[in-house]
Each structure stands twice: as structure tokens, then as C-alpha cells.
Design an enzyme around this catalytic site. Structure first.
Site, short mmCIF file in Angstrom:
data_model
loop_
_atom_site.label_atom_id
_atom_site.label_comp_id
_atom_site.label_asym_id
_atom_site.label_seq_id
_atom_site.Cartn_x
_atom_site.Cartn_y
_atom_site.Cartn_z
N LYS A 113 29.86 -89.12 39.54
CA LYS A 113 29.21 -88.25 40.52
C LYS A 113 28.23 -89.03 41.40
O LYS A 113 28.04 -88.68 42.58
CB LYS A 113 28.49 -87.10 39.82
CG LYS A 113 29.42 -86.06 39.21
CD LYS A 113 30.20 -85.30 40.27
CE LYS A 113 30.93 -84.11 39.65
NZ LYS A 113 31.71 -83.34 40.65
N TYR A 138 26.53 -85.93 29.66
CA TYR A 138 27.31 -86.10 30.88
C TYR A 138 28.13 -87.39 30.91
O TYR A 138 29.17 -87.45 31.57
CB TYR A 138 26.39 -86.02 32.09
CG TYR A 138 27.06 -85.46 33.32
CD1 TYR A 138 27.80 -84.29 33.27
CD2 TYR A 138 26.95 -86.10 34.54
CE1 TYR A 138 28.41 -83.77 34.40
CE2 TYR A 138 27.56 -85.59 35.68
CZ TYR A 138 28.29 -84.43 35.59
OH TYR A 138 28.90 -83.92 36.72
#
Length: 259
Positions: free
Chosen positions: A167, A160
Site C-alpha cells: 500500500k 498488516y
């Protein structure tokens, strides 16, 4: 007393930003909103994306179908102006857009460029705040704002990278938005599906391995599909969600509790 009004969106009007095609999470949400009776406005990124989004907009009977690239000056504002002119109000908005340059996304976070990091935050996070700012005057009787997040905001996932802290910033932005707009009856939620095979996911390194591992760990034995996510988001947009705000809502078959 609970009645049928708690579970429908008849007479409600909503904006969905981020439909890429009929396999996207945003489309699953749009379909659920429409199933519960809402009238919708759908956006598309640009003319290249339009042919992929237009069938989805037609399928949900979108009353407005508008271009919206948040990096093009004035386009986001034009969307809300069109909604104000057509409807005069708005009941919910789904923000389902995120971006990071591939080189920054697939490399180590500590090697990311300032330009790439800034662009990712601008598109993925600050645009949500812009949406909230523009939606507020169209929600005099309250409403709901939704953003899409991911488990990698809370836990380190090797695939990620840059999007993890981006996020995390989005989740924080949702909490602050919920606190600031709560007095006006405007709720805000971060929706966290597990790994899903969408166009956005194809940019993640080793995504297939991440998804397979998550599915094995999920207590329910499977991960969410777009309609699973849509059902939860649509429910939150109804009166059922009236006393929920500022939370991260996981729709991932329980995957997040196993890490």
C-alpha cells in the site's frame, strides 16, 4: 462564485472497479456517485463473483456491467474499450482492488515469497497504473482517479504485514500519477478508510482486535462506514475537488492522528 455545479455529478460518467458485494467500500462509493447524478460502469471479477456484484450494479443503475480480472490478459483493456464505444469519454475511475496470497499476508514480511510479493504489487499497485494509462485518453477535459489505501502503509501494524509496503507503493504511485497527469487536468487520490469489516478484511490476521482498538482511539468515537467513504470520494469527483490532487485522504474518524 460557488454554485450547485460544485456539488453534483450530473452528466458525468464513471467506472467502479472492485465491487465485491453490497457491503464493499466500492459499492458505497458507487452509490454516492449515483446519488449525485453520475452514470456508472461496474465490473465484476469473474462468473463466481457475478451473482454477488450484479445486485449492486442493478441498484445503481449501471449502464455497463463487465467482467474485469486484471490478471486475465486483455480484460482490463476490454472494459475501457467498451466504455469508449458506449460513452466516448470518462470522468472518474475508482480502483478498489488488492490481493496477496494468504500465506504471505498472514506471515512475517521478511518471510514473504518473491512470487507472493510480486503478485500483490501487480494486482494492488500496477493495475492502478494500467487504469490511469487507459483512462487518460478518455479524459481529454480532465477527470479523477481514486485508489484505496490503508493506515498500515504509513505505520507498522502487526496484522498488516505484506500489505504495508504494498500500500505504501500504491500511495507513491498515486502521487506520481497526480504529477504526471496533472497537466491534463487529471487528478489522483489515495483514499484511506480506517479498519472496515469488508470481505477483503477477513483475510487479515486478528482483524477484529485491530478494528476494536482503532474504534477506541478514533477521536470521533467511531470508524467510517461505506457510505461515509462514498460521500467523500463522490465530493472529490465533483468540481469541489478541482484543486486537490496527489493526497492521501483519510476517512477514519481521526484514527490516523492518534498513532
Amino acid at each position: 462564485m460557488i454554485d450547485s455545479d460544485y456539488f453534483n455529478l450530473e452528466g458525468k460518467r464513471g467506472l467502479v472497479i472492485g465491487v465485491a458485494n453490497m457491503d464493499s467500500i466500492a459499492y458505497g462509493c458507487a452509490r454516492a456517485f449515483r446519488t449525485l447524478g453520475a452514470d456508472l460502469a461496474i465490473t465484476y471479477l469473474n462468473e463466481k463473483a457475478r451473482p454477488f456484484v450484479e445486485p449492486a450494479a442493478r441498484a445503481v443503475g449501471a449502464e455497463l456491467f463487465l467482467p474485469c480480472d486484471v490478471m486475465v490478459p486483455g480484460e482490463l483493456e476490454a472494459v475501457f474499450a467498451a466504455i469508449g464505444e458506449r460513452w466516448g469519454r470518462l470522468d472518474f475511475v475508482l480502483h478498489s482492488i488488492a490481493f496477496a496470497p494468504r500465506a504471505d499476508l498472514q506471515g512475517r514480511l521478511v518471510d514473504s515469497s518473491a512470487e507472493g510479493f510480486g503478485l500483490a504489487v501487480n494486482i494492488s499497485v500496477h493495475s492502478f497504473l494500467r487504469v490511469a494509462h487507459l483512462a487518460e485518453p478518455l479524459m481529454p477535459q480532465g477527470g479523477s482517479l481514486f485508489a484505496m489505501t490503508f493506515y498500515g502503509a504509513d505505520k507498522v501494524l502487526s496484522t498488516y504485514n505484506l500489505m504495508g509496503p504494498v500500500k505504501a507503493a500504491l500511495e507513491s504511485a498515486v502521487r506520481y500519477t497526480a504529477a504526471e497527469l496533472g497537466p491534463q487536468g487529471i487528478r489522483a487520490y489515495a483514499i484511506s478508510p480506517g479498519p472496515m469489516l469488508t470481505r477483503a478484511a477477513t483475510g487479515l490476521k486478528d482483524f477484529d482486535e485491530l478494528r476494536d482498538a482503532a474504534e477506541e482511539r478514533a477521536p470521533l468515537g467511531r470508524l467510517a462506514e461505506i457510505d461515509d467513504v462514498g460521500a467523500v470520494v463522490a465530493m472529490l469527483a465533483t468540481r469541489t475537488g478541482t484543486m486537490l490532487t496527489g493526497q492521501i485522504i483519510y476517512v477514519d474518524g481521526g484514527y490516523h492522528i492518534t498513532g
